[in-house]
Scaffold this motif. Structure first.
Motif: not given
Length: 247
Positions: A10, A44-45, A48, A53-54
């Motif tokens: 990530r 969150e969208q 993603a 990450s948030r």
């Protein structure tokens, strides 16, 4: 690139370049806002879609609204950095800085279009956009006050308002798809602003008036004596909308 477990790494774990990371997240956020709506899109969208990450999102941005205007924050810093230099012609330097802003959005027009559509639908974002516009204008004003201390404050404020209004008019026209709203057109229009305010050097105006300009467009604006800088800027904007300079 993968982590030791074989899973995709990530971006927040890899420690990406901060500037590139922000551009990536901003692009993904504005794309989602444009497609699904600002209110309907969640943090969150966005996280993603950006592959972060948030928590990482909130380390860089305080809110969804901040994401919308994140590149403006970077641009304001760039403009301030540019104007920190020494210039033989501060009036021209201020106009050159405005052209840098235009060039940024010209080179990222698709993203600018997405943001324009989102902002127009959300009143709170339109208000934030007005505040952001004022920050550019204030930056130009503060620079000129320091660089040209002999100039009258009202002259500086009026000039900064006029050049900002001219820039914003052509920027919005470019975003809306007007093929005549080009960098060259902005350069010509800002030259006319300088000429109208009498800040084109005599040598350049006398020997080669607008020598660097293939064509010249003249916009005449009248306003009552004692009009405020904001009223002058508004009159410039109206005149440009009713009689846009021709290329």
């Amino acid at each position: 690139m993968t982590s030791g477990t074989g899973a995709p790494r990530r971006p927040d774990a890899a420690g990406p370049d901060p500037a590139q990371f922000r551009v990536h997240v901003v692009t993904q956020a504005i794309r989602l806002f444009s497609e699904f709506g600002y209110e309907s899109t969640t943090v969150e969208q966005i996280a993603a879609a950006a592959g972060v990450s948030r928590r990482t999102f909130f380390r860089q941005f305080r809110s969804k609204e901040d994401v919308i205007f994140a590149d403006h924050e970077s641009l304001l810093e760039q403009v301030a950095g540019y104007l920190s230099g020494d210039f033989a012609d501060p009036w021209l330097a201020a106009c050159d800085a405005a052209e840098l802003v235009f060039g940024h959005f010209r080179d990222r027009r698709e993203l600018a279009v997405w943001r324009y559509r989102v902002v127009q639908r959300v009143p709170a974002l339109r208000e934030r956009e007005l505040v952001t516009t004022y920050r550019y204008e204030r930056l130009f004003t503060d620079f000129l006050r320091a660089a040209v201390p002999s100039a009258k404050p009202v002259h500086i404020v009026s000039f900064a308002a006029a050049m900002t209004a001219t820039h914003n008019y052509l920027l919005r026209a470019m975003i809306r798809g007007d093929d005549t709203a080009t960098s060259e057109q902005l350069h010509r229009a800002l030259y006319e602003v300088r000429r109208t305010f009498g800040v084109v050097p005599q040598a350049a105006a006398g020997a080669h008036p607008g020598a660097d300009l293939p064509q010249r467009a003249v916009t005449v604006v009248t306003f009552p004596v004692g009009a405020s800088p904001a009223e002058v800027a508004e009159q410039v904007r109206r005149e440009l909308e009713q009689n846009p300079p021709t290329s």
